[in-house]
Design a protein around this motif. Structure first.
Motif, short mmCIF file in Angstrom:
data_model
loop_
_atom_site.label_atom_id
_atom_site.label_comp_id
_atom_site.label_asym_id
_atom_site.label_seq_id
_atom_site.Cartn_x
_atom_site.Cartn_y
_atom_site.Cartn_z
N ARG A 63 48.92 42.79 38.59
CA ARG A 63 48.09 41.41 38.11
C ARG A 63 47.12 41.37 39.38
N LEU A 67 43.08 41.23 38.81
CA LEU A 67 42.31 39.95 39.26
C LEU A 67 41.17 40.73 40.03
N ALA A 109 48.33 36.44 33.71
CA ALA A 109 47.53 37.24 34.13
C ALA A 109 46.12 37.28 33.60
N TYR A 122 39.83 31.35 38.00
CA TYR A 122 40.22 32.56 38.88
C TYR A 122 40.95 32.04 40.10
N LYS A 125 44.49 31.48 38.91
CA LYS A 125 45.17 32.81 38.71
C LYS A 125 45.59 33.19 39.99
#
Length: 149
Positions: A63, A67, A109, A122, A125
């Protein structure tokens, strides 16, 4: 001439007030976006052996990689466009701070978080991802705009 001077002064005052409000929103979003870029870069920049030790699971490490790649693929110009789109879509629906508060950190994710703008997503996350690195202590917080009535 007095009327014209009054109209000009009124326009300047209204423009300044709008600038001040927009500046606050942009600074806060910029701060949060900078934190996302910085933290993901720092974690992704660790040696692989250390990342393996720090990640709670292989999924957490994966993840982080997804990201990081996603965040790094966004240029400053693209981030600015996303911010503008977020502000335009919010319009008069919600003040910026309420939109951020409703943005849930419990996200997968690859799925967007409910109530988030593109850039706020973002950050959500990243907040969700940090639970996958329990030994990494991050000392930062989400900055929000305090809306005064």
């Amino acid at each position: 001439m007095g009327y014209r001077d009054g109209v000009i002064a009124g326009k300047e005052a209204a423009a300044q007030e709008g600038f001040n409000a927009g500046y606050k929103q942009a600074v806060l979003s910029g701060y949060n976006w900078g934190m996302v870029r910085g933290v993901t870069s720092a974690l992704a920049g660790l040696p692989a052996s250390l990342r393996d030790k720090l990640a709670a699971t292989g999924e957490s490490k994966d993840r982080l990689g997804r990201l990081y790649e996603s965040v790094q693929s966004i240029s400053s110009d693209d981030a600015l466009k996303m911010f503008h789109e977020d502000m335009s879509s919010r319009g008069s629906k919600k003040p910026h701070s309420q939109a951020e508060e409703s943005c849930s950190a419990e996200v997968s994710a690859d799925e967007p978080a409910a109530g988030c703008g593109q850039l706020d997503n973002y950050l959500a996350k990243l907040e969700s991802l940090t639970t996958g690195f329990p030994d990494v202590k991050l000392h930062w917080e989400r900055k929000t705009l305090v809306h005064k009535e």
